[in-house]
Design a protein around this motif. Structure first.
Motif, PDB file in Angstrom:
ATOM      1  N   PHE A   1     108.892  22.569  39.176  1.00 57.61           N
ATOM      2  CA  PHE A   1     107.603  23.157  39.554  1.00 57.61           C
ATOM      3  C   PHE A   1     107.939  24.373  40.396  1.00 57.61           C
ATOM      4  O   PHE A   1     108.519  24.249  41.478  1.00 57.61           O
ATOM      5  N   SER A   2     107.595  25.561  39.902  1.00 55.62           N
ATOM      6  CA  SER A   2     108.051  26.790  40.546  1.00 55.62           C
ATOM      7  C   SER A   2     107.362  27.026  41.886  1.00 55.62           C
ATOM      8  O   SER A   2     106.331  26.435  42.189  1.00 55.62           O
ATOM      9  N   GLU A   3     107.930  27.931  42.660  1.00 56.20           N
ATOM     10  CA  GLU A   3     107.348  28.281  43.952  1.00 56.20           C
ATOM     11  C   GLU A   3     105.975  28.911  43.778  1.00 56.20           C
ATOM     12  O   GLU A   3     105.047  28.638  44.539  1.00 56.20           O
ATOM     13  N   SER A   4     105.818  29.751  42.755  1.00 54.22           N
ATOM     14  CA  SER A   4     104.520  30.389  42.525  1.00 54.22           C
ATOM     15  C   SER A   4     103.471  29.358  42.113  1.00 54.22           C
ATOM     16  O   SER A   4     102.308  29.458  42.524  1.00 54.22           O
ATOM     17  N   GLU A   5     103.873  28.370  41.309  1.00 48.08           N
ATOM     18  CA  GLU A   5     102.945  27.301  40.949  1.00 48.08           C
ATOM     19  C   GLU A   5     102.554  26.501  42.190  1.00 48.08           C
ATOM     20  O   GLU A   5     101.384  26.149  42.371  1.00 48.08           O
ATOM     21  N   LEU A   6     103.536  26.231  43.023  1.00 48.95           N
ATOM     22  CA  LEU A   6     103.271  25.461  44.231  1.00 48.95           C
ATOM     23  C   LEU A   6     102.276  26.192  45.130  1.00 48.95           C
ATOM     24  O   LEU A   6     101.351  25.586  45.684  1.00 48.95           O
ATOM     25  N   LEU A   7     102.447  27.505  45.263  1.00 54.49           N
ATOM     26  CA  LEU A   7     101.572  28.291  46.127  1.00 54.49           C
ATOM     27  C   LEU A   7     100.140  28.364  45.588  1.00 54.49           C
ATOM     28  O   LEU A   7      99.205  28.637  46.340  1.00 54.49           O
ATOM     29  N   SER A   8      99.978  28.107  44.300  1.00 55.14           N
ATOM     30  CA  SER A   8      98.640  28.192  43.708  1.00 55.14           C
ATOM     31  C   SER A   8      97.872  26.878  43.791  1.00 55.14           C
ATOM     32  O   SER A   8      96.663  26.850  43.505  1.00 55.14           O
ATOM     33  N   VAL A   9      98.524  25.790  44.191  1.00 55.45           N
ATOM     34  CA  VAL A   9      97.881  24.476  44.194  1.00 55.45           C
ATOM     35  C   VAL A   9      96.629  24.475  45.076  1.00 55.45           C
ATOM     36  O   VAL A   9      96.664  24.903  46.233  1.00 55.45           O
ATOM     37  N   GLY A  10      95.526  24.016  44.511  1.00 60.08           N
ATOM     38  CA  GLY A  10      94.277  23.895  45.272  1.00 60.08           C
ATOM     39  C   GLY A  10      93.539  25.199  45.495  1.00 60.08           C
ATOM     40  O   GLY A  10      92.503  25.198  46.171  1.00 60.08           O
ATOM     41  N   LYS A  11      94.042  26.299  44.939  1.00 59.81           N
ATOM     42  CA  LYS A  11      93.379  27.593  45.138  1.00 59.81           C
ATOM     43  C   LYS A  11      92.359  27.844  44.022  1.00 59.81           C
ATOM     44  O   LYS A  11      92.467  27.293  42.922  1.00 59.81           O
ATOM     45  N   ASN A  12      91.386  28.685  44.292  1.00 62.36           N
ATOM     46  CA  ASN A  12      90.384  29.031  43.288  1.00 62.36           C
ATOM     47  C   ASN A  12      91.051  29.601  42.038  1.00 62.36           C
ATOM     48  O   ASN A  12      91.883  30.506  42.123  1.00 62.36           O
ATOM     49  N   GLY A  13      90.682  29.051  40.877  1.00 65.24           N
ATOM     50  CA  GLY A  13      91.226  29.538  39.621  1.00 65.24           C
ATOM     51  C   GLY A  13      92.546  28.920  39.217  1.00 65.24           C
ATOM     52  O   GLY A  13      93.055  29.205  38.135  1.00 65.24           O
ATOM     53  N   SER A  14      93.112  28.060  40.061  1.00 63.40           N
ATOM     54  CA  SER A  14      94.395  27.451  39.758  1.00 63.40           C
ATOM     55  C   SER A  14      94.243  26.314  38.752  1.00 63.40           C
ATOM     56  O   SER A  14      93.211  25.638  38.697  1.00 63.40           O
ATOM     57  N   LYS A  15      95.300  26.101  37.963  1.00 63.63           N
ATOM     58  CA  LYS A  15      95.343  24.951  37.053  1.00 63.63           C
ATOM     59  C   LYS A  15      95.667  23.667  37.802  1.00 63.63           C
ATOM     60  O   LYS A  15      95.500  22.573  37.254  1.00 63.63           O
ATOM     61  N   PHE A  16      96.140  23.796  39.028  1.00 57.18           N
ATOM     62  CA  PHE A  16      96.635  22.639  39.771  1.00 57.18           C
ATOM     63  C   PHE A  16      95.717  22.358  40.958  1.00 57.18           C
ATOM     64  O   PHE A  16      95.575  23.188  41.856  1.00 57.18           O
ATOM     65  N   TYR A  17      95.102  21.185  40.939  1.00 56.15           N
ATOM     66  CA  TYR A  17      94.076  20.890  41.940  1.00 56.15           C
ATOM     67  C   TYR A  17      94.243  19.464  42.460  1.00 56.15           C
ATOM     68  O   TYR A  17      95.315  18.872  42.354  1.00 56.15           O
ATOM     69  N   GLY A  18      93.172  18.905  43.025  1.00 56.96           N
ATOM     70  CA  GLY A  18      93.264  17.630  43.731  1.00 56.96           C
ATOM     71  C   GLY A  18      93.492  16.417  42.874  1.00 56.96           C
ATOM     72  O   GLY A  18      93.856  15.352  43.371  1.00 56.96           O
ATOM     73  N   HIS A  19      93.253  16.513  41.584  1.00 54.89           N
ATOM     74  CA  HIS A  19      93.624  15.493  40.612  1.00 54.89           C
ATOM     75  C   HIS A  19      94.553  16.146  39.592  1.00 54.89           C
ATOM     76  O   HIS A  19      94.489  17.356  39.383  1.00 54.89           O
ATOM     77  N   LEU A  20      95.389  15.326  38.944  1.00 55.95           N
ATOM     78  CA  LEU A  20      96.308  15.904  37.973  1.00 55.95           C
ATOM     79  C   LEU A  20      95.553  16.491  36.782  1.00 55.95           C
ATOM     80  O   LEU A  20      94.653  15.846  36.239  1.00 55.95           O
ATOM     81  N   PRO A  21      95.941  17.685  36.358  1.00 54.08           N
ATOM     82  CA  PRO A  21      95.300  18.287  35.189  1.00 54.08           C
ATOM     83  C   PRO A  21      96.013  17.873  33.904  1.00 54.08           C
ATOM     84  O   PRO A  21      97.186  17.476  33.919  1.00 54.08           O
ATOM     85  N   TYR A  22      95.292  17.959  32.805  1.00 56.33           N
ATOM     86  CA  TYR A  22      95.947  17.920  31.490  1.00 56.33           C
ATOM     87  C   TYR A  22      96.175  19.356  31.061  1.00 56.33           C
ATOM     88  O   TYR A  22      95.239  20.166  31.040  1.00 56.33           O
ATOM     89  N   ILE A  23      97.416  19.700  30.741  1.00 57.47           N
ATOM     90  CA  ILE A  23      97.746  21.048  30.291  1.00 57.47           C
ATOM     91  C   ILE A  23      98.436  20.925  28.937  1.00 57.47           C
ATOM     92  O   ILE A  23      99.524  20.343  28.833  1.00 57.47           O
ATOM     93  N   LYS A  24      97.814  21.450  27.923  1.00 58.69           N
ATOM     94  CA  LYS A  24      98.318  21.323  26.555  1.00 58.69           C
ATOM     95  C   LYS A  24      99.728  21.868  26.428  1.00 58.69           C
ATOM     96  O   LYS A  24     100.040  22.956  26.932  1.00 58.69           O
ATOM     97  N   GLU A  25     100.588  21.085  25.804  1.00 59.96           N
ATOM     98  CA  GLU A  25     101.983  21.433  25.516  1.00 59.96           C
ATOM     99  C   GLU A  25     102.822  21.601  26.784  1.00 59.96           C
ATOM    100  O   GLU A  25     103.892  22.203  26.741  1.00 59.96           O
ATOM    101  N   ASP A  26     102.351  21.086  27.894  1.00 58.01           N
ATOM    102  CA  ASP A  26     103.144  21.060  29.124  1.00 58.01           C
ATOM    103  C   ASP A  26     103.469  19.601  29.416  1.00 58.01           C
ATOM    104  O   ASP A  26     102.594  18.833  29.820  1.00 58.01           O
ATOM    105  N   LYS A  27     104.710  19.215  29.174  1.00 56.94           N
ATOM    106  CA  LYS A  27     105.087  17.808  29.289  1.00 56.94           C
ATOM    107  C   LYS A  27     104.969  17.276  30.707  1.00 56.94           C
ATOM    108  O   LYS A  27     104.946  16.063  30.909  1.00 56.94           O
ATOM    109  N   ARG A  28     104.898  18.163  31.687  1.00 55.41           N
ATOM    110  CA  ARG A  28     104.723  17.717  33.070  1.00 55.41           C
ATOM    111  C   ARG A  28     103.319  17.186  33.312  1.00 55.41           C
ATOM    112  O   ARG A  28     103.096  16.408  34.251  1.00 55.41           O
TER     113      ARG A  28
END
Length: 257
Positions: free
Chosen positions: A75-102
């Motif tokens: 999980f990259s530093e830029s992804e980490l910095l985006s957690v919980g921010k407006n417009g981010s894919k990463f929020y307070g519950h786990l997201p489903y992201i197509k073709e992302d095995k994580r």
């Protein structure tokens, strides 16, 4: 295998809460040793980490998952910095992201991770895929009908490679007591093996995960907010963001644990 530093992960979770003003601190803290044990079990078994084989049904502990992935370099530093921010894919519950095995399972309403994992393990069985599947559920999810329906199906298909790890942090006991019922499940579901252990003892969890059993349910007795005295079993911290003084105190409690 290098030892994973749980203190670093917990401090990263705290940083995520401060930067986003979001997250479930106590719920995230209670599953860190469980995450580490699953990682070590996969590395020992397959010499590789497969996040797509892990379903975090108690998805409000997503910050633990983000911080753990970052620690192991997935999980990259830029992804980490985006957690919980407006417009981010990463929020307070786990997201489903197509073709992302994580992020192969999106959470929200609790109780759905267990049937999802059951379906994955059943599909793997018919593909002759022998890899283990892991599902982390919260004890409160045992109040959901999908939990009991999944147990009935697990009892019907005892040959599946599935580990269900229940985070028994007593979070739901104030509303609907469930822990004593969970302790006696083996009397009703005789095709499923149940193990009860210390959910903060990595070696004990790892030994259970590596058992020769096919299907296994592990009751991990944890403390919500562990190891911080300020947090432990304190319902105020279910969805609270620490201020500066509280943050500094929690950092000190993590370091001295």
């Amino acid at each position: 295998m290098d030892k994973i530093n749980s203190k670093v992960i917990r401090k990263k979770i705290l940083d995520l809460l401060i930067s986003s003003g979001e997250g479930h601190l106590g719920s995230s803290f209670s599953i860190i040793e469980i995450m580490i044990a699953i990682y070590q079990a996969q590395i020992t078994r397959d010499d590789k980490f497969y996040p797509e084989k892990i379903v975090l049904s108690k998805g409000h502990a997503s910050y633990a998952y983000y911080a753990f992935l970052h620690y192991i370099g997935m999980f990259s530093e830029s992804e980490l910095l985006s957690v919980g921010k407006n417009g981010s894919k990463f929020y307070g519950h786990l997201p489903y992201i197509k073709e992302d095995k994580r992020f192969s399972f999106g959470s929200g309403s609790l109780g759905h991770g267990m049937p999802f994992s059951l379906g994955l393990s059943l599909a793997s069985h018919y593909r002759s895929d022998l890899q283990m599947h892991y599902c982390i559920v919260g004890d409160g999810e045992a109040n959901e009908g999908t939990f009991w329906e999944s147990l009935l199906l697990m009892n019907k298909f005892p040959y599946l490679n599935l580990r269900v790890i229940i985070d028994c942090n007593n979070s739901s006991e104030r509303a609907i007591p469930i822990i004593e019922i969970l302790k006696n499940l083996d009397k009703s579901f005789q095709e499923i093996e149940f193990i009860s252990l210390d959910g903060h003892d990595i070696e004990e969890i790892l030994a259970a995960l590596n058992s020769k059993s096919k299907q296994l349910i592990i009751l991990c007795h944890t403390i919500k907010g562990y190891p911080c005295p300020s947090l432990m079993n304190n319902p105020i911290w279910h969805h609270k963001t620490p201020n500066h003084e509280e943050y500094q105190k929690l950092i000190q409690e993590i370091e001295s644990a």
